[in-house]
Enzyme design. Sequence first.
Site, PDB file in Angstrom:
ATOM      1  CD1 TRP A   1      -2.061  -2.139   2.069  1.00  0.00           C
ATOM      2  CD2 TRP A   1      -2.870  -1.463   0.099  1.00  0.00           C
ATOM      3  NE1 TRP A   1      -3.035  -3.029   1.677  1.00  0.00           N
ATOM      4  CE2 TRP A   1      -3.545  -2.636   0.478  1.00  0.00           C
ATOM      5  CE3 TRP A   1      -3.210  -0.847  -1.110  1.00  0.00           C
ATOM      6  CZ2 TRP A   1      -4.541  -3.222  -0.311  1.00  0.00           C
ATOM      7  CZ3 TRP A   1      -4.200  -1.423  -1.902  1.00  0.00           C
ATOM      8  CH2 TRP A   1      -4.845  -2.598  -1.496  1.00  0.00           C
TER       9      TRP A   1
ATOM     10  CG  ASP B   1      -3.145   4.171   4.077  1.00  0.00           C
ATOM     11  OD1 ASP B   1      -4.178   4.014   4.758  1.00  0.00           O
ATOM     12  OD2 ASP B   1      -2.845   3.435   3.112  1.00  0.00           O
TER      13      ASP B   1
ATOM     14  CE  LYS C   1      -8.313  -3.409   4.363  1.00  0.00           C
ATOM     15  NZ  LYS C   1      -7.487  -2.409   3.717  1.00  0.00           N
TER      16      LYS C   1
HETATM   17  C1  PLP Z   1      -6.860  -1.995   2.346  1.00  0.00           C
HETATM   18  C2  PLP Z   1      -5.861  -0.918   2.376  1.00  0.00           C
HETATM   19  C3  PLP Z   1      -5.784   0.070   1.368  1.00  0.00           C
HETATM   20  C4  PLP Z   1      -6.679   0.048   0.148  1.00  0.00           C
HETATM   21  O1  PLP Z   1      -7.939   0.399   0.509  1.00  0.00           O
HETATM   22  P1  PLP Z   1      -9.129   0.576  -0.565  1.00  0.00           P
HETATM   23  O2  PLP Z   1     -10.175   1.229   0.277  1.00  0.00           O
HETATM   24  O3  PLP Z   1      -9.482  -0.786  -1.027  1.00  0.00           O
HETATM   25  O4  PLP Z   1      -8.644   1.443  -1.649  1.00  0.00           O
HETATM   26  C5  PLP Z   1      -4.845   1.067   1.495  1.00  0.00           C
HETATM   27  N1  PLP Z   1      -4.027   1.123   2.548  1.00  0.00           N
HETATM   28  C6  PLP Z   1      -4.048   0.201   3.534  1.00  0.00           C
HETATM   29  C7  PLP Z   1      -3.110   0.311   4.685  1.00  0.00           C
HETATM   30  C8  PLP Z   1      -4.975  -0.841   3.476  1.00  0.00           C
HETATM   31  O5  PLP Z   1      -5.008  -1.761   4.453  1.00  0.00           O
END
Ligand code: PLP
Length: 354
Positions: free
Chosen positions: A98, A166, A190
């Site tokens: 990511w 993020d 998540k």
């Molecule tokens: C799952 C995840 C993403 C991607 O998320 P989407 O909402 O599917 O675009 C980005 N960063 C992290 C840390 C993630 O766990």
Amino acid sequence: MKHNFGAGPCILPQKVFKQASEAVLDFNGLSILEVSHRHKDFVEVMDEATSLVKKALNVPSGYSIAFIQGGASLGFVVSALNMMRKNKKAGYIDTGTWASKAFKEANSVGLDASILASSKDKNYAYIPTKYNIPSDLDYLHYTSNNTIFGTQFKNTPQTDIPLVCDMSSDIFSKEINVSDFDLIYAGAQKNLGPAGATLYIVKDEVLGASTSDFLPTYLNLKSHVEKDSMLNTPPVFSVYVAMLNLRYLLENGGVKAIEKKNIEKATLLYNEIDTNPLFRCPVNTDDRSNMNITFLLEDDTKKERFDSLWNQAGIVGLKGHRSVGGYRASMYNALELDSVKVLVDIMKELNRTA
Ligand SMILES: *Cc1c(COP(=O)(O)O)cnc(C)c1O
């Protein structure tokens, strides 16, 4: 009852599932799926979701909240565009899939982004600590929890450069100091709610400060904040369920209490992995994630039996990501300690009957 160790979309509290399903049938006489986002009943939901985020994370004044569609993947782009300043330079810490996608997006929107540190040399099994942060960066970006590789920053990088993070897979799992950041973003699915909404926590000074020549209305955080996340049709159901989940979190002691529970769950599983000769965790001890725990089975001849034991016990979502192999136990807020005990008991049994 299944024990959902899946990496996302994630498990949510049973009470939240029940309330969400009731609102599908009856939300003040309509279904939550058909209600107008302009109706005062939903405006109240959006207001409450926003204020619960602030309450749960002690968001100080001078910060705003927005719920936007597009996932954290759009967050890669939105963060880069909104944080671009006169130098058009950014630094990224590459701690996995990511993080490196975020880095690529920054370059794709015209930033001169560079990787300041990477743990790619060891298949992302650690968090880099030694790196220089050039003083002319517009911002520094990192990924607090690496969902795929099972690493987690235990400390916020120390710098005067504006920080962007993020936090998709560990937001609301532990206490954070929001004032350390200029921008936090997190896909809901998540730890917050169902897929569809992405949460942004942004310092007000960031709004309108971009130097990008390309900043369409939808990608400009200012437009979303000014319209209280109602610039266009928001992800109504996702925001509603996130609100229910935040209510549940706060009724149960908030982030402080859930952090304690998450540490307890993670300690139990790591302890088993470290003491059971059949298993091994590939991640550097100090950098292990409390949300996503990656582990490998040392003896391949036991694989079939292990897989059948956890399947029979109702465990789902334990298969590791293809880039690590082995297993991954994702233990988001709503996963109960009892579910972890079920897994640990199976690991013990596998070793006993070796
Ligand atoms: C799952 C995840 C993403 C991607 O998320 P989407 O909402 O599917 O675009 C980005 N960063 C992290 C840390 C993630 O766990």
